[in-house]
Design an enzyme around this catalytic site. Sequence first.
Site, PDB file in Angstrom:
ATOM      1  N   LYS A 128       7.459  -5.302  -4.844  1.00 45.91           N
ATOM      2  CA  LYS A 128       7.062  -3.839  -4.772  1.00 45.91           C
ATOM      3  C   LYS A 128       8.238  -3.009  -4.412  1.00 45.91           C
ATOM      4  CE  LYS A 128       5.379  -2.285  -0.937  1.00 45.91           C
ATOM      5  NZ  LYS A 128       5.919  -1.023  -0.101  1.00 45.91           N
ATOM      6  N   ASN A 129       9.293  -3.178  -3.483  1.00 44.09           N
ATOM      7  CA  ASN A 129      10.271  -2.488  -3.088  1.00 44.09           C
ATOM      8  C   ASN A 129      11.611  -2.441  -3.945  1.00 44.09           C
ATOM      9  OD1 ASN A 129       8.640  -1.689  -1.044  1.00 44.09           O
ATOM     10  ND2 ASN A 129       9.892  -2.778   0.506  1.00 44.09           N
ATOM     11  N   CYS A 150       4.181   8.352   8.050  1.00 47.61           N
ATOM     12  CA  CYS A 150       3.079   7.238   7.888  1.00 47.61           C
ATOM     13  C   CYS A 150       2.408   6.840   9.213  1.00 47.61           C
ATOM     14  CB  CYS A 150       4.345   6.055   7.740  1.00 47.61           C
ATOM     15  SG  CYS A 150       4.657   5.713   5.931  1.00 47.61           S
ATOM     16  N   ARG A 190       8.548   9.819   9.068  1.00 47.49           N
ATOM     17  CA  ARG A 190       9.350   9.177   8.437  1.00 47.49           C
ATOM     18  C   ARG A 190      10.476  10.257   7.902  1.00 47.49           C
ATOM     19  NH1 ARG A 190       7.182   4.022   6.163  1.00 47.49           N
ATOM     20  NH2 ARG A 190       9.283   3.889   5.295  1.00 47.49           N
ATOM     21  N   ASP A 238       9.740  -5.585   7.853  1.00 43.89           N
ATOM     22  CA  ASP A 238       8.556  -5.710   7.165  1.00 43.89           C
ATOM     23  C   ASP A 238       7.785  -6.793   7.469  1.00 43.89           C
ATOM     24  OD1 ASP A 238       9.688  -3.826   4.092  1.00 43.89           O
ATOM     25  OD2 ASP A 238       8.972  -3.139   6.184  1.00 43.89           O
ATOM     26  N   ARG A 297      -1.863  -1.918  -1.280  1.00 42.23           N
ATOM     27  CA  ARG A 297      -0.768  -1.374  -1.644  1.00 42.23           C
ATOM     28  C   ARG A 297       0.462  -2.537  -2.019  1.00 42.23           C
ATOM     29  NH1 ARG A 297       1.160   3.447   1.963  1.00 42.23           N
ATOM     30  NH2 ARG A 297       2.456   3.641   0.389  1.00 42.23           N
TER      31      ARG A 297
HETATM   32  C1  EPZ Z   1      12.160   0.987   2.798  1.00 47.98           C
HETATM   33  O1  EPZ Z   1      11.696   2.089   3.354  1.00 47.98           O
HETATM   34  C2  EPZ Z   1      10.747   0.000   2.285  1.00 47.98           C
HETATM   35  N1  EPZ Z   1      10.171   0.700   1.688  1.00 47.98           N
HETATM   36  C3  EPZ Z   1      10.041  -0.262   3.671  1.00 47.98           C
HETATM   37  O2  EPZ Z   1       9.044  -1.001   3.120  1.00 47.98           O
HETATM   38  C4  EPZ Z   1      11.215  -1.016   4.557  1.00 47.98           C
HETATM   39  O3  EPZ Z   1      10.299  -1.079   6.047  1.00 47.98           O
HETATM   40  C5  EPZ Z   1      12.177  -0.014   5.100  1.00 47.98           C
HETATM   41  O4  EPZ Z   1      12.970   0.369   3.813  1.00 47.98           O
HETATM   42  C6  EPZ Z   1      13.177  -0.761   6.110  1.00 47.98           C
HETATM   43  O5  EPZ Z   1      13.441  -1.902   5.510  1.00 47.98           O
HETATM   44  C7  EPZ Z   1      10.382   0.646  -0.022  1.00 47.98           C
HETATM   45  O6  EPZ Z   1      11.434   0.166  -0.173  1.00 47.98           O
HETATM   46  C8  EPZ Z   1       9.673   1.479  -0.660  1.00 47.98           C
HETATM   47  P1  EPZ Z   1      14.735   3.225   5.392  1.00 47.98           P
HETATM   48  P2  EPZ Z   1      12.604   3.361   3.635  1.00 47.98           P
HETATM   49  O7  EPZ Z   1      15.244   4.449   4.822  1.00 47.98           O
HETATM   50  O8  EPZ Z   1      13.617   3.453   2.449  1.00 47.98           O
HETATM   51  C9  EPZ Z   1      15.446   6.106   8.991  1.00 47.98           C
HETATM   52  C10 EPZ Z   1       6.992  -1.778   3.286  1.00 47.98           C
HETATM   53  O9  EPZ Z   1       6.022  -2.315   4.089  1.00 47.98           O
HETATM   54  N2  EPZ Z   1      15.936   7.044   8.144  1.00 47.98           N
HETATM   55  O10 EPZ Z   1      15.658   2.171   5.207  1.00 47.98           O
HETATM   56  O11 EPZ Z   1      11.707   4.328   3.759  1.00 47.98           O
HETATM   57  C11 EPZ Z   1      13.904   5.788   9.320  1.00 47.98           C
HETATM   58  O12 EPZ Z   1      13.274   6.583   9.988  1.00 47.98           O
HETATM   59  C12 EPZ Z   1       7.775  -0.575   3.294  1.00 47.98           C
HETATM   60  O13 EPZ Z   1       6.898  -2.292   2.063  1.00 47.98           O
HETATM   61  C13 EPZ Z   1      16.290   8.225   8.655  1.00 47.98           C
HETATM   62  O14 EPZ Z   1      16.589   8.573   9.783  1.00 47.98           O
HETATM   63  O15 EPZ Z   1      13.395   2.839   4.924  1.00 47.98           O
HETATM   64  C14 EPZ Z   1      13.947   4.224   9.578  1.00 47.98           C
HETATM   65  O16 EPZ Z   1      14.198   4.386  11.059  1.00 47.98           O
HETATM   66  C15 EPZ Z   1       7.339  -0.204   4.651  1.00 47.98           C
HETATM   67  N3  EPZ Z   1      16.733   9.095   7.603  1.00 47.98           N
HETATM   68  C16 EPZ Z   1      15.200   3.869   9.011  1.00 47.98           C
HETATM   69  O17 EPZ Z   1      16.215   4.805   8.626  1.00 47.98           O
HETATM   70  C17 EPZ Z   1      16.426   9.191   6.278  1.00 47.98           C
HETATM   71  O18 EPZ Z   1      16.585   9.866   5.360  1.00 47.98           O
HETATM   72  C18 EPZ Z   1      15.077   2.790   7.921  1.00 47.98           C
HETATM   73  O19 EPZ Z   1      14.484   3.541   7.054  1.00 47.98           O
HETATM   74  C19 EPZ Z   1      15.829   7.785   5.730  1.00 47.98           C
HETATM   75  C20 EPZ Z   1      15.463   6.811   6.705  1.00 47.98           C
END
Ligand code: EPZ
Length: 421
Positions: free
Chosen positions: A22-23, A116, A121, A304, A396
């Site tokens: 998915k990701n 979420c 987020r 995850d 999802r």
């Molecule tokens: C991706 O989300 C995945 N989703 C998530 O999987 C996964 O949990 C996450 O990466 C971490 O591995 C998809 O790929 C569609 P991040 P993403 O930006 O990109 C902070 C699932 O279950 N952050 O790596 O949104 C954020 O708050 C989903 O399939 C900022 O501070 O995650 C978090 O603490 C859920 N500012 C950390 O970084 C930003 O601009 C990691 O978030 C962006 C993120």
Amino acid sequence: MDKFIIEGGTPLKGEVEISGSKNAALPIITACLLAPGEYRLHNIPKLRDVRTIAHLMRIIGAKVELAEHTMLVDTSHADFPEAPYELVKTMRASIYVLGPLLARFGRARVSLPGGCAWGPRPVDLHLKGMESLGAKIELDQGYINARSKRLAGKQIYLDVSSVGATGNIMMAATLAKGTTLIENAAEEPEIVNLGEFLIRMGAKIEGLGSKRIHIKGVESLHPTEFSIIPDRIESGTYLAAAMISRGEITLKGCEPGHLSEVLAKFREAGAEINIGESGVQLAAAGAIKPVNITTAVYPGYPTDMQAQWVALMSIAAGSSVVTDTIYSDRFAHVPELQRLGADVLQKGNSVFIRGVKKLKGAPVMSTDLRASASLVLAALAAEGVSDIHRVYHIDRGYEAIVDKLKKLGAKIERADDGMQY
Ligand code: EPZ
């Protein structure tokens, strides 16, 4: 709304086909906006989130058809660079259109994602990245209004190795003038797969799978055909299902190289794991040993898979601690697991677990994708029947989960829960 009715106690046995990631699929689909034309994407999983991103692509003006696991995307006439709140609020990954729209059209109006289930987020790193590349960003009534002449390459340091921000910036940088260096970049396999797709489109990218990704901007890209990697989180979830039900299953089409840390933890907990021609096999052997985990960015233990590990440890022969360093409040599954008899206590970003002999079936409620998976796992091990409500969350990210679990011998049915929320 649908619910799952699960009668626990049956050890899962047999083979399960792992679907596409998915990701990886979500950003690869939006990357088709970078160059007009027809794309053919293989191993696309049939998921609610994929249908959502397809809907968003159609709003932007692309043609999208999904036949079996192949998606045809035609972005020749994409011309409406907007992502409306109604869609974005249902799926945060919609933000992945920002980079491609800016790079191709020089403008984008994308709704800010809603928080979420486990809290807000932020997308600040996405926005800072676009500004670094020369875009003008304004926030107005919950929307990101972005404008730019041709983007210009830059050295960008990510405070957090954000998966999404790395993907968005990498996509935008492919058409920027000059070179972009993303430092502290995400190394997740899904980002590597996105980068490989972009290279197939003619992008010049080096350093995929490392903390430093170099992108040399080009004048234009072209459509291509591509196959998505298997889903490592779906893989880990089925391995957990085999372990918690005391069964033995083989994953077909999984990529063990993306699961090293997860496989190591299953072994530490007492599982027998064989990696061979026929796939990745896990056989539960003896009691489940208590094993602590702390989530981390790739190649660390994935956040995850955090909820799934809490469910597994809830029937381990001893106590363990699960800490999530990526999300400080991704624990909506904890109170629901308590309803099934788990002895779990959340404090801060850790869960303290005392293994119990048996979980007992009960009605529980899904709150987000991976929390739902954790409840399914616990229900498979519990004595008696569990009703899991609001399973649209699980649809999802897990293709045909009822069929796949049934094929492994699970006693699971999908039913209408008759409740109007
Ligand atoms: C991706 O989300 C995945 N989703 C998530 O999987 C996964 O949990 C996450 O990466 C971490 O591995 C998809 O790929 C569609 P991040 P993403 O930006 O990109 C902070 C699932 O279950 N952050 O790596 O949104 C954020 O708050 C989903 O399939 C900022 O501070 O995650 C978090 O603490 C859920 N500012 C950390 O970084 C930003 O601009 C990691 O978030 C962006 C993120």
